[in-house]
Design a protein around this motif. Structure first.
Motif, PDB file in Angstrom:
ATOM      1  N   PRO B   9       0.817  -1.215   0.000  1.00 48.75           N
ATOM      2  CA  PRO B   9       0.000   0.000   0.000  1.00 48.75           C
ATOM      3  C   PRO B   9       0.846   1.258   0.000  1.00 48.75           C
ATOM      4  O   PRO B   9       1.943   1.286   0.568  1.00 48.75           O
ATOM      5  CB  PRO B   9      -0.799  -0.119   1.308  1.00 48.75           C
ATOM      6  N   GLY B  10       0.308   2.288  -0.618  1.00 46.58           N
ATOM      7  CA  GLY B  10       0.999   3.560  -0.647  1.00 46.58           C
ATOM      8  C   GLY B  10       0.609   4.472   0.510  1.00 46.58           C
ATOM      9  O   GLY B  10       1.287   5.472   0.758  1.00 46.58           O
ATOM     10  N   SER B  15      -0.247   4.521  13.563  1.00 43.48           N
ATOM     11  CA  SER B  15      -0.403   3.437  14.546  1.00 43.48           C
ATOM     12  C   SER B  15      -0.655   2.079  13.896  1.00 43.48           C
ATOM     13  O   SER B  15      -0.597   1.054  14.594  1.00 43.48           O
ATOM     14  CB  SER B  15      -1.501   3.740  15.569  1.00 43.48           C
ATOM     15  N   GLN B  16      -0.908   2.050  12.594  1.00 43.45           N
ATOM     16  CA  GLN B  16      -1.145   0.782  11.921  1.00 43.45           C
ATOM     17  C   GLN B  16       0.177   0.125  11.525  1.00 43.45           C
ATOM     18  O   GLN B  16       1.259   0.653  11.767  1.00 43.45           O
ATOM     19  CB  GLN B  16      -2.054   0.974  10.715  1.00 43.45           C
ATOM     20  N   THR B  17       0.071  -1.053  10.902  1.00 45.12           N
ATOM     21  CA  THR B  17       1.253  -1.797  10.455  1.00 45.12           C
ATOM     22  C   THR B  17       1.437  -1.658   8.955  1.00 45.12           C
ATOM     23  O   THR B  17       0.495  -1.868   8.187  1.00 45.12           O
ATOM     24  CB  THR B  17       1.140  -3.282  10.829  1.00 45.12           C
ATOM     25  N   LEU B  18       2.647  -1.296   8.574  1.00 45.56           N
ATOM     26  CA  LEU B  18       3.023  -1.227   7.164  1.00 45.56           C
ATOM     27  C   LEU B  18       3.553  -2.593   6.748  1.00 45.56           C
ATOM     28  O   LEU B  18       4.436  -3.143   7.426  1.00 45.56           O
ATOM     29  CB  LEU B  18       4.109  -0.159   6.982  1.00 45.56           C
ATOM     30  N   SER B  19       3.025  -3.135   5.664  1.00 44.78           N
ATOM     31  CA  SER B  19       3.513  -4.407   5.140  1.00 44.78           C
ATOM     32  C   SER B  19       3.843  -4.258   3.664  1.00 44.78           C
ATOM     33  O   SER B  19       3.002  -3.832   2.873  1.00 44.78           O
ATOM     34  CB  SER B  19       2.461  -5.511   5.325  1.00 44.78           C
ATOM     35  N   LEU B  20       5.067  -4.587   3.309  1.00 47.18           N
ATOM     36  CA  LEU B  20       5.525  -4.520   1.934  1.00 47.18           C
ATOM     37  C   LEU B  20       6.115  -5.864   1.529  1.00 47.18           C
ATOM     38  O   LEU B  20       6.775  -6.525   2.332  1.00 47.18           O
ATOM     39  CB  LEU B  20       6.597  -3.434   1.765  1.00 47.18           C
ATOM     40  N   THR B  21       5.905  -6.245   0.289  1.00 47.93           N
ATOM     41  CA  THR B  21       6.400  -7.514  -0.216  1.00 47.93           C
ATOM     42  C   THR B  21       7.394  -7.288  -1.336  1.00 47.93           C
ATOM     43  O   THR B  21       7.245  -6.356  -2.133  1.00 47.93           O
ATOM     44  CB  THR B  21       5.230  -8.375  -0.720  1.00 47.93           C
ATOM     45  N   CYS B  22       8.395  -8.136  -1.380  1.00 53.31           N
ATOM     46  CA  CYS B  22       9.419  -8.091  -2.416  1.00 53.31           C
ATOM     47  C   CYS B  22       9.472  -9.484  -3.055  1.00 53.31           C
ATOM     48  O   CYS B  22       9.913 -10.446  -2.413  1.00 53.31           O
ATOM     49  CB  CYS B  22      10.751  -7.711  -1.788  1.00 53.31           C
ATOM     50  N   ALA B  95       8.243   7.458   3.563  1.00 54.42           N
ATOM     51  CA  ALA B  95       9.497   7.317   2.820  1.00 54.42           C
ATOM     52  C   ALA B  95       9.256   6.468   1.580  1.00 54.42           C
ATOM     53  O   ALA B  95       8.187   5.875   1.410  1.00 54.42           O
ATOM     54  CB  ALA B  95      10.572   6.660   3.686  1.00 54.42           C
ATOM     55  N   VAL B  96      10.271   6.397   0.723  1.00 54.16           N
ATOM     56  CA  VAL B  96      10.306   5.400  -0.343  1.00 54.16           C
ATOM     57  C   VAL B  96      11.059   4.200   0.203  1.00 54.16           C
ATOM     58  O   VAL B  96      12.174   4.347   0.719  1.00 54.16           O
ATOM     59  CB  VAL B  96      10.993   5.945  -1.603  1.00 54.16           C
ATOM     60  N   TYR B  97      10.452   3.036   0.103  1.00 52.83           N
ATOM     61  CA  TYR B  97      11.042   1.814   0.639  1.00 52.83           C
ATOM     62  C   TYR B  97      11.562   0.949  -0.511  1.00 52.83           C
ATOM     63  O   TYR B  97      10.882   0.774  -1.524  1.00 52.83           O
ATOM     64  CB  TYR B  97       9.997   1.035   1.445  1.00 52.83           C
ATOM     65  N   THR B 118       8.853   1.623  -3.331  1.00 54.39           N
ATOM     66  CA  THR B 118       7.443   1.836  -3.016  1.00 54.39           C
ATOM     67  C   THR B 118       7.326   3.082  -2.161  1.00 54.39           C
ATOM     68  O   THR B 118       7.931   3.162  -1.081  1.00 54.39           O
ATOM     69  CB  THR B 118       6.854   0.642  -2.241  1.00 54.39           C
ATOM     70  N   THR B 119       6.572   4.040  -2.641  1.00 56.36           N
ATOM     71  CA  THR B 119       6.352   5.259  -1.875  1.00 56.36           C
ATOM     72  C   THR B 119       5.252   5.016  -0.847  1.00 56.36           C
ATOM     73  O   THR B 119       4.140   4.641  -1.199  1.00 56.36           O
ATOM     74  CB  THR B 119       5.952   6.420  -2.796  1.00 56.36           C
ATOM     75  N   VAL B 120       5.593   5.206   0.417  1.00 54.74           N
ATOM     76  CA  VAL B 120       4.649   4.979   1.507  1.00 54.74           C
ATOM     77  C   VAL B 120       4.435   6.289   2.255  1.00 54.74           C
ATOM     78  O   VAL B 120       5.397   6.931   2.688  1.00 54.74           O
ATOM     79  CB  VAL B 120       5.171   3.906   2.470  1.00 54.74           C
ATOM     80  N   THR B 121       3.192   6.663   2.392  1.00 51.56           N
ATOM     81  CA  THR B 121       2.820   7.847   3.162  1.00 51.56           C
ATOM     82  C   THR B 121       2.044   7.416   4.384  1.00 51.56           C
ATOM     83  O   THR B 121       1.107   6.609   4.272  1.00 51.56           O
ATOM     84  CB  THR B 121       1.976   8.811   2.318  1.00 51.56           C
TER      85      THR B 121
END
Lengths: 112, 124
Positions: B9-10, B15-22, B95-97, B118-121
């Protein structure tokens, strides 16, 4: 943590002229295995960083030979023998001898 | 040719959880010659290494103190991917991850393959 400091912050260069970027670390990047873990990366506009140089002086695959890296211990230099327009970007050094891996603050190379 | 394809997700709420997949192609997440890194980039922090995972007979995970207990990297051998989870996010995590591979083949060959970023805001 190791501190990595780059200079200059900005480097305007004339095409065809050489350019040099300095990178200094607060601790030696020489590992007990004899290798020195200093990499160089370049980030061009809108792109991910890409590897230029690893282990101080080894060019990554496809990197032109106008790029060269040198140094030892805590002092390192990236040189571009003759800058071309396509070399514009932000250059980063990174120490990889221990975690956390640390990047320098970057040097923006731009054409005069 | 090794490629890393990122997804996630961008926009994440505080307070939530950021999840990124590679997703990894052309190599294996359990390769004995690679380490799989997460790095982020923001104007305030520059390029910041977050952590890495690698397999050398067993899995190892190393994290930056700055994200320490908030972050986990999960390798999934069945899907050949790695996932970053960063919990309790704040706007400072905007940030961009990037995911990136470090590679050894006898000797060290640098962080030679990067994901597209991935740009995350983080915002409500």
């Amino acid at each position: 943590d190791i501190v990595v400091t780059q200079s200059p912050l900005s480097l305007p260069v004339t095409p065809g002229e050489p350019a040099s970027i300095s990178c200094r670390s607060s601790q030696s990047l020489l590992h007990s295995n004899g290798y020195t873990y200093l990499d160089w990366y370049v980030q061009k506009a809108g792109q991910s960083p890409q590897l230029l140089i690893y282990l101080v002086s080894n060019r990554a695959s496809g990197v032109p030979d106008r790029f060269s890296g040198s140094g030892s211990g805590t002092d390192f230099t990236l040189k571009i023998s003759r800058v071309e327009a396509e070399d514009v970007g932000v250059y980063y050094c990174m120490q990889a001898v221990q975690v956390p891996l640390i990047f320098g603050g970057g040097t923006k190379v731009e054409i005069k | 040719q090794v490629q890393l394809q990122q997804s996630g997700p961008g926009l994440v709420k505080p307070s939530q959880t950021l999840s990124l997949t590679c997703d990894i192609s052309g190599d294996s997440v359990s390769s004995n010659s690679a380490a799989w890194n997460w790095i982020r980039q923001s104007p305030s922090r520059g390029l910041e290494w977050l952590g890495r995972t690698y397999y050398r007979s067993k899995w190892s995970h190393e994290y930056a103190i700055s994200v320490g207990s908030r972050m986990t990297i999960n390798p999934d051998t069945s899907k050949n991917q790695l996932t970053l989870h960063l919990n309790s996010v704040t706007p400072d995590d905007t940030a961009v991850y990037y995911c990136a591979r470090q590679w050894w083949r006898g000797s060290y060959f640098g962080m030679d393959v990067w994901g597209q970023g991935t740009t995350v805001t983080v915002s409500s």
